[in-house]
Design a protein around this motif. Sequence first.
Motif, PDB file in Angstrom:
ATOM      1  N   LEU A  44       0.773  -1.185  -0.035  1.00 31.19           N
ATOM      2  CA  LEU A  44       0.183  -0.169   0.063  1.00 31.19           C
ATOM      3  C   LEU A  44       0.970   1.215   0.228  1.00 31.19           C
ATOM      4  O   LEU A  44       1.887   1.376   0.542  1.00 31.19           O
ATOM      5  CB  LEU A  44      -0.907   0.056   1.126  1.00 31.19           C
ATOM      6  CG  LEU A  44      -1.916  -1.065   1.376  1.00 31.19           C
ATOM      7  CD1 LEU A  44      -2.767  -0.986   2.890  1.00 31.19           C
ATOM      8  CD2 LEU A  44      -2.783  -1.137   0.322  1.00 31.19           C
ATOM      9  N   SER A  45       0.560   2.327  -0.587  1.00 27.37           N
ATOM     10  CA  SER A  45       1.299   3.673  -0.507  1.00 27.37           C
ATOM     11  C   SER A  45       0.895   4.212   0.930  1.00 27.37           C
ATOM     12  O   SER A  45       0.016   3.851   1.475  1.00 27.37           O
ATOM     13  CB  SER A  45       0.632   4.513  -1.691  1.00 27.37           C
ATOM     14  OG  SER A  45      -0.830   4.734  -1.411  1.00 27.37           O
ATOM     15  N   LYS A  46       1.667   5.270   1.108  1.00 34.29           N
ATOM     16  CA  LYS A  46       1.624   5.843   2.493  1.00 34.29           C
ATOM     17  C   LYS A  46       0.215   6.702   2.296  1.00 34.29           C
ATOM     18  O   LYS A  46      -0.338   6.428   3.569  1.00 34.29           O
ATOM     19  CB  LYS A  46       2.833   6.921   2.763  1.00 34.29           C
ATOM     20  CG  LYS A  46       4.017   6.520   2.825  1.00 34.29           C
ATOM     21  CD  LYS A  46       4.805   7.581   3.003  1.00 34.29           C
ATOM     22  CE  LYS A  46       6.438   6.790   3.411  1.00 34.29           C
ATOM     23  NZ  LYS A  46       7.317   7.711   3.657  1.00 34.29           N
ATOM     24  N   LYS A  47      -0.281   7.062   1.452  1.00 32.58           N
ATOM     25  CA  LYS A  47      -1.623   7.849   1.283  1.00 32.58           C
ATOM     26  C   LYS A  47      -2.868   6.858   1.504  1.00 32.58           C
ATOM     27  O   LYS A  47      -3.592   6.995   2.121  1.00 32.58           O
ATOM     28  CB  LYS A  47      -1.772   8.293  -0.032  1.00 32.58           C
ATOM     29  CG  LYS A  47      -3.251   9.080  -0.354  1.00 32.58           C
ATOM     30  CD  LYS A  47      -3.222   9.807  -1.538  1.00 32.58           C
ATOM     31  CE  LYS A  47      -4.488  10.481  -1.666  1.00 32.58           C
ATOM     32  NZ  LYS A  47      -4.668  11.225  -3.160  1.00 32.58           N
ATOM     33  N   LEU A  53      -6.103   3.871   8.023  1.00 31.23           N
ATOM     34  CA  LEU A  53      -6.100   4.238   9.480  1.00 31.23           C
ATOM     35  C   LEU A  53      -6.925   4.991   9.852  1.00 31.23           C
ATOM     36  O   LEU A  53      -7.406   4.976  11.183  1.00 31.23           O
ATOM     37  CB  LEU A  53      -4.374   4.849   9.857  1.00 31.23           C
ATOM     38  CG  LEU A  53      -3.333   3.908   9.684  1.00 31.23           C
ATOM     39  CD1 LEU A  53      -2.196   4.763   9.876  1.00 31.23           C
ATOM     40  CD2 LEU A  53      -3.082   2.961  10.828  1.00 31.23           C
ATOM     41  N   LEU A  54      -7.417   6.189   9.187  1.00 33.84           N
ATOM     42  CA  LEU A  54      -8.610   6.801   9.452  1.00 33.84           C
ATOM     43  C   LEU A  54     -10.019   6.111   9.440  1.00 33.84           C
ATOM     44  O   LEU A  54     -10.919   6.409  10.394  1.00 33.84           O
ATOM     45  CB  LEU A  54      -8.728   8.101   8.406  1.00 33.84           C
ATOM     46  CG  LEU A  54      -7.561   9.111   8.324  1.00 33.84           C
ATOM     47  CD1 LEU A  54      -7.812   9.893   7.291  1.00 33.84           C
ATOM     48  CD2 LEU A  54      -7.769   9.780   9.643  1.00 33.84           C
ATOM     49  N   GLN A  88      -0.344  -5.679   5.248  1.00 37.22           N
ATOM     50  CA  GLN A  88      -0.480  -4.327   6.018  1.00 37.22           C
ATOM     51  C   GLN A  88      -1.959  -4.052   6.377  1.00 37.22           C
ATOM     52  O   GLN A  88      -1.917  -3.428   7.666  1.00 37.22           O
ATOM     53  CB  GLN A  88       0.029  -3.129   4.648  1.00 37.22           C
ATOM     54  CG  GLN A  88       1.314  -3.120   4.365  1.00 37.22           C
ATOM     55  CD  GLN A  88       1.831  -2.360   3.185  1.00 37.22           C
ATOM     56  OE1 GLN A  88       1.147  -2.259   2.098  1.00 37.22           O
ATOM     57  NE2 GLN A  88       2.840  -1.594   3.335  1.00 37.22           N
ATOM     58  N   GLU A  89      -2.706  -4.351   5.648  1.00 34.45           N
ATOM     59  CA  GLU A  89      -4.244  -4.348   6.179  1.00 34.45           C
ATOM     60  C   GLU A  89      -4.663  -5.097   7.566  1.00 34.45           C
ATOM     61  O   GLU A  89      -5.077  -4.372   8.374  1.00 34.45           O
ATOM     62  CB  GLU A  89      -5.508  -4.584   4.947  1.00 34.45           C
ATOM     63  CG  GLU A  89      -5.508  -3.476   3.945  1.00 34.45           C
ATOM     64  CD  GLU A  89      -6.685  -3.740   3.175  1.00 34.45           C
ATOM     65  OE1 GLU A  89      -7.577  -3.965   3.761  1.00 34.45           O
ATOM     66  OE2 GLU A  89      -6.399  -3.811   1.938  1.00 34.45           O
ATOM     67  N   VAL A  94      -5.751  -4.503  13.546  1.00 32.36           N
ATOM     68  CA  VAL A  94      -5.581  -4.774  14.921  1.00 32.36           C
ATOM     69  C   VAL A  94      -4.980  -3.568  15.524  1.00 32.36           C
ATOM     70  O   VAL A  94      -4.708  -3.612  16.799  1.00 32.36           O
ATOM     71  CB  VAL A  94      -4.681  -6.077  15.190  1.00 32.36           C
ATOM     72  CG1 VAL A  94      -5.410  -7.457  14.559  1.00 32.36           C
ATOM     73  CG2 VAL A  94      -3.334  -6.010  14.684  1.00 32.36           C
ATOM     74  N   GLY A  95      -4.958  -2.483  15.128  1.00 33.19           N
ATOM     75  CA  GLY A  95      -4.268  -1.179  15.654  1.00 33.19           C
ATOM     76  C   GLY A  95      -2.797  -1.120  15.479  1.00 33.19           C
ATOM     77  O   GLY A  95      -2.401  -0.131  15.961  1.00 33.19           O
TER      78      GLY A  95
END
Length: 152
Positions: A44-47, A53-54, A88-89, A94-95
Amino acid sequence: MIEETKSDSLLSLLNKAGYKDFGIFTNAQNIKVPKFSSNKSSKLSKKEIKQLLLEVDESSLDPSHPFYKKKIVITGKIGEGMNRSQWQEAIINVGGYPEETVNKTTNILVEGVQTANNLKNGESKKYRIAHELFEKNFPIEFLDGEDFIRLL
Protein backbone atom coordinates in the motif's frame (compact mmCIF):
# COMPACT_ATOMS: atom_id res chain seq x y z
CA MET A 1 4.89 -22.25 17.68
CA ILE A 2 2.79 -23.38 14.72
CA GLU A 3 4.16 -26.36 12.83
CA GLU A 4 3.96 -25.70 9.09
CA THR A 5 3.93 -28.45 6.50
CA LYS A 6 4.09 -28.18 2.72
CA SER A 7 0.34 -28.77 2.52
CA ASP A 8 -0.52 -25.97 4.97
CA SER A 9 -2.13 -22.93 3.44
CA LEU A 10 -2.25 -19.52 5.03
CA LEU A 11 -5.88 -20.15 5.93
CA SER A 12 -5.00 -23.35 7.79
CA LEU A 13 -2.17 -21.53 9.61
CA LEU A 14 -4.59 -18.79 10.65
CA ASN A 15 -7.08 -21.45 11.76
CA LYS A 16 -4.38 -23.13 13.86
CA ALA A 17 -3.65 -19.73 15.40
CA GLY A 18 -7.27 -19.46 16.54
CA TYR A 19 -9.00 -17.65 13.68
CA LYS A 20 -12.35 -19.22 12.82
CA ASP A 21 -13.28 -17.96 9.36
CA PHE A 22 -12.34 -15.40 6.77
CA GLY A 23 -15.31 -13.02 6.53
CA ILE A 24 -15.38 -10.90 9.63
CA PHE A 25 -13.47 -13.36 11.75
CA THR A 26 -12.96 -13.74 15.46
CA ASN A 27 -9.59 -14.51 16.98
CA ALA A 28 -8.89 -16.55 20.10
CA GLN A 29 -9.64 -13.56 22.35
CA ASN A 30 -13.10 -13.19 20.70
CA ILE A 31 -12.14 -9.90 19.06
CA LYS A 32 -13.83 -9.33 15.72
CA VAL A 33 -11.34 -8.41 13.04
CA PRO A 34 -12.43 -7.11 9.61
CA LYS A 35 -11.71 -9.30 6.61
CA PHE A 36 -8.71 -8.62 4.43
CA SER A 37 -10.16 -6.58 1.59
CA SER A 38 -7.29 -5.37 -0.54
CA ASN A 39 -7.01 -6.62 -4.10
CA LYS A 40 -3.73 -4.84 -4.69
CA SER A 41 -0.86 -7.12 -5.55
CA SER A 42 1.86 -4.96 -4.02
CA LYS A 43 2.33 -2.83 -0.94
CA LEU A 44 0.00 0.00 0.00
CA SER A 45 1.11 3.58 -0.57
CA LYS A 46 1.57 5.93 2.39
CA LYS A 47 -1.62 7.71 1.31
CA GLU A 48 -3.59 4.43 1.26
CA ILE A 49 -2.23 3.47 4.69
CA LYS A 50 -3.23 6.86 6.12
CA GLN A 51 -6.73 6.48 4.66
CA LEU A 52 -7.14 2.99 6.14
CA LEU A 53 -5.90 4.22 9.53
CA LEU A 54 -8.58 6.92 9.45
CA GLU A 55 -11.26 4.31 8.71
CA VAL A 56 -10.43 2.07 11.68
CA ASP A 57 -13.00 2.12 14.47
CA GLU A 58 -10.77 2.64 17.51
CA SER A 59 -13.48 1.34 19.84
CA SER A 60 -13.31 -2.08 18.14
CA LEU A 61 -9.57 -2.47 18.77
CA ASP A 62 -8.03 -4.40 21.64
CA PRO A 63 -5.37 -2.28 23.41
CA SER A 64 -3.82 -5.48 24.79
CA HIS A 65 -3.12 -6.86 21.28
CA PRO A 66 0.66 -7.22 20.80
CA PHE A 67 0.57 -5.10 17.62
CA TYR A 68 -1.66 -2.32 19.00
CA LYS A 69 -0.03 1.10 18.37
CA LYS A 70 3.18 -0.62 17.16
CA LYS A 71 5.11 0.42 14.07
CA ILE A 72 5.71 -2.77 12.11
CA VAL A 73 8.01 -3.37 9.14
CA ILE A 74 7.91 -6.55 7.05
CA THR A 75 10.92 -7.86 5.19
CA GLY A 76 10.53 -10.79 2.80
CA LYS A 77 7.49 -12.91 1.94
CA ILE A 78 5.11 -13.94 4.71
CA GLY A 79 3.00 -17.09 4.31
CA GLU A 80 1.06 -18.12 1.23
CA GLY A 81 -2.05 -16.66 -0.31
CA MET A 82 -1.76 -13.08 0.93
CA ASN A 83 0.19 -10.23 -0.60
CA ARG A 84 2.02 -7.36 1.12
CA SER A 85 -0.93 -4.97 0.97
CA GLN A 86 -3.17 -7.55 2.68
CA TRP A 87 -0.62 -8.01 5.48
CA GLN A 88 -0.47 -4.24 5.85
CA GLU A 89 -4.26 -4.12 6.16
CA ALA A 90 -4.18 -6.93 8.72
CA ILE A 91 -1.74 -4.88 10.83
CA ILE A 92 -4.03 -1.84 10.61
CA ASN A 93 -7.08 -3.97 11.51
CA VAL A 94 -5.54 -4.84 14.89
CA GLY A 95 -4.42 -1.29 15.61
CA GLY A 96 -0.84 -1.37 14.33
CA TYR A 97 0.97 0.90 11.90
CA PRO A 98 2.59 -0.75 8.86
CA GLU A 99 5.76 0.95 7.68
CA GLU A 100 8.08 0.30 4.76
CA THR A 101 11.39 1.38 6.23
CA VAL A 102 13.17 0.60 9.47
CA ASN A 103 14.05 3.62 11.60
CA LYS A 104 14.44 4.66 15.23
CA THR A 105 10.67 4.52 15.78
CA THR A 106 10.23 0.95 14.46
CA ASN A 107 8.84 -1.40 17.12
CA ILE A 108 8.74 -4.74 15.28
CA LEU A 109 10.54 -6.23 12.28
CA VAL A 110 8.78 -9.24 10.77
CA GLU A 111 11.25 -11.46 8.93
CA GLY A 112 9.79 -13.42 6.05
CA VAL A 113 11.43 -15.59 3.43
CA GLN A 114 14.00 -13.61 1.46
CA THR A 115 14.99 -13.94 -2.17
CA ALA A 116 18.71 -14.21 -2.84
CA ASN A 117 18.89 -10.85 -4.64
CA ASN A 118 17.63 -9.07 -1.47
CA LEU A 119 20.40 -10.45 0.72
CA LYS A 120 23.87 -9.20 1.46
CA ASN A 121 25.96 -11.49 3.66
CA GLY A 122 22.79 -13.50 4.33
CA GLU A 123 20.77 -10.56 5.68
CA SER A 124 18.23 -8.15 4.21
CA LYS A 125 18.91 -4.42 4.34
CA LYS A 126 15.93 -3.94 6.68
CA TYR A 127 17.29 -6.60 9.03
CA ARG A 128 20.78 -5.03 9.04
CA ILE A 129 19.37 -1.58 9.86
CA ALA A 130 17.09 -2.99 12.59
CA HIS A 131 19.95 -4.99 14.10
CA GLU A 132 22.22 -1.91 14.13
CA LEU A 133 19.49 0.09 15.91
CA PHE A 134 18.89 -2.77 18.35
CA GLU A 135 22.60 -2.81 19.21
CA LYS A 136 22.29 0.94 19.96
CA ASN A 137 19.56 0.05 22.51
CA PHE A 138 16.52 0.86 20.39
CA PRO A 139 13.83 -1.62 21.50
CA ILE A 140 13.10 -3.38 18.20
CA GLU A 141 11.46 -6.79 18.44
CA PHE A 142 12.25 -9.39 15.77
CA LEU A 143 9.51 -11.85 14.72
CA ASP A 144 9.59 -14.60 12.12
CA GLY A 145 6.66 -14.96 9.74
CA GLU A 146 5.03 -17.84 11.65
CA ASP A 147 5.07 -15.94 14.94
CA PHE A 148 3.65 -12.88 13.18
CA ILE A 149 0.74 -14.92 11.79
CA ARG A 150 0.16 -16.58 15.17
CA LEU A 151 0.06 -13.25 16.99
CA LEU A 152 -2.08 -11.55 14.37
